[in-house]
Motif scaffolding. Structure first.
Motif, PDB file in Angstrom:
ATOM      1  N   LYS A  15       0.811  -1.216   0.000  1.00  0.00           N
ATOM      2  CA  LYS A  15       0.000   0.000   0.000  1.00  0.00           C
ATOM      3  C   LYS A  15       0.849   1.272   0.000  1.00  0.00           C
ATOM      4  N   ASN A  16       2.093   1.165   0.463  1.00  0.00           N
ATOM      5  CA  ASN A  16       2.948   2.332   0.577  1.00  0.00           C
ATOM      6  C   ASN A  16       3.825   2.576  -0.653  1.00  0.00           C
ATOM      7  N   THR A  17       3.714   1.694  -1.638  1.00  0.00           N
ATOM      8  CA  THR A  17       4.472   1.876  -2.876  1.00  0.00           C
ATOM      9  C   THR A  17       3.703   2.810  -3.803  1.00  0.00           C
ATOM     10  N   PRO A  18       4.333   3.853  -4.319  1.00  0.00           N
ATOM     11  CA  PRO A  18       3.636   4.745  -5.248  1.00  0.00           C
ATOM     12  C   PRO A  18       3.178   3.977  -6.499  1.00  0.00           C
ATOM     13  N   VAL A  19       1.936   4.187  -6.883  1.00  0.00           N
ATOM     14  CA  VAL A  19       1.433   3.567  -8.109  1.00  0.00           C
ATOM     15  C   VAL A  19       1.939   4.390  -9.288  1.00  0.00           C
ATOM     16  N   PRO A  20       2.603   3.769 -10.269  1.00  0.00           N
ATOM     17  CA  PRO A  20       3.107   4.530 -11.412  1.00  0.00           C
ATOM     18  C   PRO A  20       1.968   5.284 -12.092  1.00  0.00           C
ATOM     19  N   PRO A  21       2.162   6.560 -12.416  1.00  0.00           N
ATOM     20  CA  PRO A  21       1.084   7.329 -13.060  1.00  0.00           C
ATOM     21  C   PRO A  21       0.669   6.742 -14.402  1.00  0.00           C
ATOM     22  N   GLN A  22       1.573   5.995 -15.047  1.00  0.00           N
ATOM     23  CA  GLN A  22       1.254   5.396 -16.354  1.00  0.00           C
ATOM     24  C   GLN A  22       0.400   4.126 -16.206  1.00  0.00           C
TER      25      GLN A  22
END
Length: 348
Positions: A302-309
């Motif tokens: 949950k703490n990993t940034p989701v890639p904007p792409q």
């Protein structure tokens, strides 16, 4: 003691000491090693390998293959496992391996940081595999080829049966590819088994190649070698990021998705190192390597940034994919056998 006996005793002692030294060296090397089977793109596999080696000093021997190929290899090596950790690839073969006792139970201290779907994968497999990323199935098409050949832009699964796409659709073989097995299971759940197989038979007429790798059709589409490639949408997004003339499609009828997974091989010779990798691979620092390697799945921590792409799963019409059923040994074998007999061997 005679000189001859003394010499013999000294030689034996030296030999014993040398043997002990070799055994100790071998043990040390084993403690500092990890053998990994990896089922994502080569670039991401190498990024994970390099980062883990840097952080731990543990030397990783990595082999990259498709999910179905790794499952077959793990099964073939069950009596004398060569690998310690199986990282990545669709969850279905991981689930089948878990059911067949090819992988082992393990609970990471990082489980509390994971998305519900990742934990559910772990629970359904009786603690033998865990979700590390998720991605939706779809397809992409080469915009230049569609325009040049006057083909109607495909937006739905049904559009891929268009006669104008004869020999212009590429997809992997579900026997070797988790991506393609996800397609098989998706179509069956979406349309029902009878209508689903009728669809796959009709699609067969337009397929130019069943590739070994699930991501291969994305590259072929980007290069203009095929008009349409059926893949996980994030694989096609990678081509878009590289400025290929490709459009990514979430099929209008709805689609399935994967939970990419990780398992520890039962009988792993470097078990403690496998556990270290398992724990590390569930951290945000490890999971953000995917986007850096141009792999745009949704991470499980949950703490990993989701890639904007990354394709936005909440904006895609996803089916209620039954991972427990379609990841079971019996159902996978049955569907793959039926696909071989009723679809793959059909004439064009």
């Amino acid at each position: 003691m005679t000189r001859r006996n003394s010499l013999f005793a000294a030689t034996m002692l030296a030999g014993t000491a040398a043997a002990f030294s070799l055994m100790s060296t071998g043990a040390a090397q084993a403690q500092g090693a990890l053998v990994m089977y990896c089922a994502v793109q080569e670039e991401w596999c190498r990024a994970m390998t390099s980062a883990f080696e840097r952080e731990t000093g543990i030397k990783v021997s990595m082999t990259r293959k498709s999910s179905g190929e790794i499952y077959a290899q793990v099964k073939a090596e069950a009596q004398n496992p060569r690998a310690d950790i199986w990282w990545g690839g669709t969850g279905d073969p991981h689930m089948q391996a878990a059911e067949e006792g090819l992988t082992m139970e393990y609970k990471s201290p990082n489980m509390g940081e994971l998305q519900d779907w990742a934990v559910r994968q772990w629970e359904q497999s009786k603690n033998r595999t865990v979700g590390i990323y998720s991605g939706a199935l779809g397809f992409g098409y080469n915009t230049e080829l569609v325009k040049a050949n006057g083909i109607k832009e495909p937006k739905c699964w049904a559009d891929l049966l268009n006669e104008d796409l004869k020999d212009e659709v590429q997809v992997a073989d579900p026997n070797s590819s988790g991506t393609a097995y996800t397609l098989l299971a998706t179509i069956v759940q979406l349309m029902g088994e009878e209508k689903g197989f009728e669809y796959l038979k009709s699609l067969h007429k337009n397929v130019n190649q069943y590739t070994k790798s699930g991501a291969a059709p994305a590259k072929a589409t980007a290069l203009g070698e095929t008009t349409v490639g059926i893949v996980f949408m994030h694989d096609m997004v990678t081509m878009v990021v590289d400025n290929a003339p490709v459009k990514v499609v979430a099929p209008c009828e709805g689609t399935g998705y994967e939970i990419g997974s990780m398992s520890i091989i039962k009988g792993a010779k470097n078990l403690e190192n496998a556990k270290k990798f398992y724990d590390w691979a569930l951290t945000p620092a490890a999971q953000k390597l995917g986007a850096e390697a141009k792999s745009y799945q949704v991470p499980s921590n949950k703490n990993t940034p989701v890639p904007p792409q990354a394709p936005k799963l909440d904006e895609i019409k996803l089916i209620n994919f039954d991972f427990a059923k379609y990841g079971s040994s019996e159902e996978r074998r049955r569907l793959l056998s039926k696909w071989d007999n009723e679809v793959k061997n059909l004439p064009k």
